[in-house]
Design an enzyme around this catalytic site. Structure first.
Site, PDB file in Angstrom:
ATOM      1  N   HIS A 135       5.040 -16.404   2.609  1.00 55.42           N
ATOM      2  CA  HIS A 135       5.053 -14.943   2.457  1.00 55.42           C
ATOM      3  C   HIS A 135       4.945 -14.281   3.829  1.00 55.42           C
ATOM      4  O   HIS A 135       4.603 -14.925   4.809  1.00 55.42           O
ATOM      5  CB  HIS A 135       3.872 -14.470   1.593  1.00 55.42           C
ATOM      6  CG  HIS A 135       4.086 -14.669   0.129  1.00 55.42           C
ATOM      7  ND1 HIS A 135       3.743 -15.823  -0.523  1.00 55.42           N
ATOM      8  CD2 HIS A 135       4.607 -13.843  -0.820  1.00 55.42           C
ATOM      9  CE1 HIS A 135       4.049 -15.716  -1.806  1.00 55.42           C
ATOM     10  NE2 HIS A 135       4.579 -14.521  -2.015  1.00 55.42           N
ATOM     11  N   LYS A 139       0.275 -10.532   3.957  1.00 57.87           N
ATOM     12  CA  LYS A 139      -0.311 -10.939   2.675  1.00 57.87           C
ATOM     13  C   LYS A 139      -1.751 -11.397   2.888  1.00 57.87           C
ATOM     14  O   LYS A 139      -2.031 -12.222   3.759  1.00 57.87           O
ATOM     15  CB  LYS A 139       0.529 -12.045   2.023  1.00 57.87           C
ATOM     16  CG  LYS A 139       0.006 -12.415   0.647  1.00 57.87           C
ATOM     17  CD  LYS A 139       1.045 -13.164  -0.169  1.00 57.87           C
ATOM     18  CE  LYS A 139       0.495 -13.599  -1.507  1.00 57.87           C
ATOM     19  NZ  LYS A 139       0.133 -12.503  -2.405  1.00 57.87           N
TER      20      LYS A 139
HETATM   21  N1  LIG Z   1       2.375  -9.599  -9.211  1.00 57.92           N
HETATM   22  C1  LIG Z   1       3.446  -9.442  -8.416  1.00 57.92           C
HETATM   23  O1  LIG Z   1       4.608  -9.584  -8.834  1.00 57.92           O
HETATM   24  C2  LIG Z   1       3.224  -9.037  -6.986  1.00 57.92           C
HETATM   25  C3  LIG Z   1       4.302  -8.739  -6.127  1.00 57.92           C
HETATM   26  C4  LIG Z   1       4.037  -8.313  -4.839  1.00 57.92           C
HETATM   27  C5  LIG Z   1       2.733  -8.177  -4.398  1.00 57.92           C
HETATM   28  N2  LIG Z   1       1.726  -8.502  -5.252  1.00 57.92           N
HETATM   29  C6  LIG Z   1       0.318  -8.296  -4.893  1.00 57.92           C
HETATM   30  O2  LIG Z   1       0.053  -6.902  -5.047  1.00 57.92           O
HETATM   31  C7  LIG Z   1      -0.907  -6.479  -4.083  1.00 57.92           C
HETATM   32  C8  LIG Z   1      -0.330  -5.341  -3.244  1.00 57.92           C
HETATM   33  O3  LIG Z   1       0.812  -5.805  -2.550  1.00 57.92           O
HETATM   34  P1  LIG Z   1       1.584  -4.874  -1.500  1.00 57.92           P
HETATM   35  O4  LIG Z   1       2.637  -5.732  -0.900  1.00 57.92           O
HETATM   36  O5  LIG Z   1       1.962  -3.585  -2.130  1.00 57.92           O
HETATM   37  O6  LIG Z   1       0.416  -4.635  -0.424  1.00 57.92           O
HETATM   38  P2  LIG Z   1       0.234  -3.410   0.575  1.00 57.92           P
HETATM   39  O7  LIG Z   1      -0.807  -3.824   1.557  1.00 57.92           O
HETATM   40  O8  LIG Z   1       1.557  -2.969   1.091  1.00 57.92           O
HETATM   41  O9  LIG Z   1      -0.341  -2.239  -0.359  1.00 57.92           O
HETATM   42  C9  LIG Z   1      -1.635  -2.206  -0.906  1.00 57.92           C
HETATM   43  C10 LIG Z   1      -2.065  -0.751  -0.963  1.00 57.92           C
HETATM   44  O10 LIG Z   1      -3.291  -0.649  -1.685  1.00 57.92           O
HETATM   45  C11 LIG Z   1      -4.069   0.347  -1.029  1.00 57.92           C
HETATM   46  N3  LIG Z   1      -5.472   0.237  -1.396  1.00 57.92           N
HETATM   47  C12 LIG Z   1      -6.445  -0.543  -0.856  1.00 57.92           C
HETATM   48  N4  LIG Z   1      -7.620  -0.347  -1.513  1.00 57.92           N
HETATM   49  C13 LIG Z   1      -7.384   0.568  -2.473  1.00 57.92           C
HETATM   50  C14 LIG Z   1      -8.181   1.167  -3.478  1.00 57.92           C
HETATM   51  N5  LIG Z   1      -9.477   0.891  -3.597  1.00 57.92           N
HETATM   52  N6  LIG Z   1      -7.610   2.067  -4.318  1.00 57.92           N
HETATM   53  C15 LIG Z   1      -6.300   2.373  -4.201  1.00 57.92           C
HETATM   54  N7  LIG Z   1      -5.490   1.830  -3.272  1.00 57.92           N
HETATM   55  C16 LIG Z   1      -6.015   0.941  -2.423  1.00 57.92           C
HETATM   56  C17 LIG Z   1      -3.795   0.102   0.460  1.00 57.92           C
HETATM   57  O11 LIG Z   1      -4.159   1.224   1.254  1.00 57.92           O
HETATM   58  C18 LIG Z   1      -2.294  -0.141   0.432  1.00 57.92           C
HETATM   59  O12 LIG Z   1      -1.554   1.059   0.547  1.00 57.92           O
HETATM   60  C19 LIG Z   1      -1.285  -7.745  -3.324  1.00 57.92           C
HETATM   61  O13 LIG Z   1      -2.398  -8.341  -3.953  1.00 57.92           O
HETATM   62  C20 LIG Z   1      -0.073  -8.645  -3.496  1.00 57.92           C
HETATM   63  O14 LIG Z   1      -0.375 -10.016  -3.383  1.00 57.92           O
HETATM   64  C21 LIG Z   1       1.941  -8.924  -6.524  1.00 57.92           C
END
Ligand SMILES: NC(=O)c1ccc[n+]([C@@H]2O[C@H](COP(=O)([O-])OP(=O)(O)OC[C@H]3O[C@@H](n4cnc5c(N)ncnc54)[C@H](O)[C@@H]3O)[C@@H](O)[C@H]2O)c1
Length: 238
Positions: A135, A139
């Site tokens: 990734h 991540k």
């Molecule tokens: N299930 C899936 O298909 C899938 C796909 C992609 C990513 N993910 C997971 O999803 C999560 C997010 O991924 P991403 O790529 O968007 O990450 P990212 O870092 O781009 O975004 C995460 C966001 O959450 C915000 N955040 C942090 N704490 C918070 C809170 N208490 N309340 C609200 N917002 C908050 C951050 O400021 C950030 O903007 C990760 O855990 C990743 O592993 C899952």
């Protein structure tokens, strides 16, 4: 549908685009600096909250939505140890919860193929399996939730592996998961079986985040108005 986006990072923004294209309304956006806005008043009238944040905040956010009777589609990974508690709470209190470690159609097909290959490999112990995931460098969790789901599927069907470990296994019953963090890679997963003579691997490579975001929106459309706990198996019926 009126949607709340909890987490407005890479996934939150991708989900927003697809939701708007499909005629939904984004009625609330919460990111880390405005957590206080995630309250009963702002959640009033929301059909589904879509949660992509960080492992430390997922459970708290889900509970806040449950308290306001808002259905939750969660994609945040890295908090698997608390998943059963949330599922039990959801079922016992008639809430609605959808969780997938990966919302892409291709990966969910890979999950099925992985279980099938492990069943066959049960008979051929000259093949040693391991899992590799790659990734982007931002991540936070490793191994990925998807790699853990693949490991669970393999362990369930291959008697000679009983638990997964990061990087180096010491027991023959350990299933090794190797994690790599490189550039902007959206997600690559491989299940590899190696013998003295050959190597067989099944692999999924995400080209971008759109397939993941589309899966989350389809999950939101599916769960709206329902109660209970749902997964991609319910949505895709593969
Ligand atoms: N299930 C899936 O298909 C899938 C796909 C992609 C990513 N993910 C997971 O999803 C999560 C997010 O991924 P991403 O790529 O968007 O990450 P990212 O870092 O781009 O975004 C995460 C966001 O959450 C915000 N955040 C942090 N704490 C918070 C809170 N208490 N309340 C609200 N917002 C908050 C951050 O400021 C950030 O903007 C990760 O855990 C990743 O592993 C899952």
């Amino acid at each position: 549908m009126k949607i709340a986006l909890i987490g407005y990072g890479k996934m939150g923004k991708e989900v927003e685009k697809i939701a708007l294209d499909r005629g939904h309304t984004i009625a609330l956006i919460i990111d880390k600096d405005d957590e206080k806005k995630l309250n009963p008043e702002n959640l009033k009238g929301i059909d589904v909250a879509i949660e992509f944040t960080i492992p430390e905040s997922a459970v708290h956010n889900i509970k806040k939505c449950f308290n306001s009777n808002v259905a939750v589609v969660c994609g945040t990974t890295g908090w698997v140890q608390e998943l059963d508690t949330i599922i039990d709470f959801c079922k016992n209190n008639n809430k609605a919860f959808f969780y997938a470690s990966n919302y892409s159609l291709g990966v969910n097909i890979l999950f099925k193929v992985n279980s099938f290959v492990a069943q066959i490999m049960n008979k051929y112990d000259t093949y040693e399996p391991h899992i590799e995931e790659t990734h982007h460098t931002q991540k936070l969790d490793a191994p990925s939730g998807t790699a853990i789901t693949l490991a669970d599927g393999l362990i369930k069907n291959l008697n000679r592996k009983t638990n997964w470990v990061k990087e180096n296994g010491t027991n023959p019953s350990d299933l090794v998961i190797k994690s790599f963090r490189e550039g902007t890679v959206p997600g690559n997963h491989k299940v590899i079986y190696e013998s003295e003579f050959d190597k067989l691997h099944i692999e999924h490579d995400s080209k971008n985040r759109q397939g993941l975001a589309m899966g989350a929106i389809l999950a939101a459309e599916f769960i709206a108005g329902k109660t209970g706990y749902f997964t991609m198996n319910d949505l895709l019926n593969i």
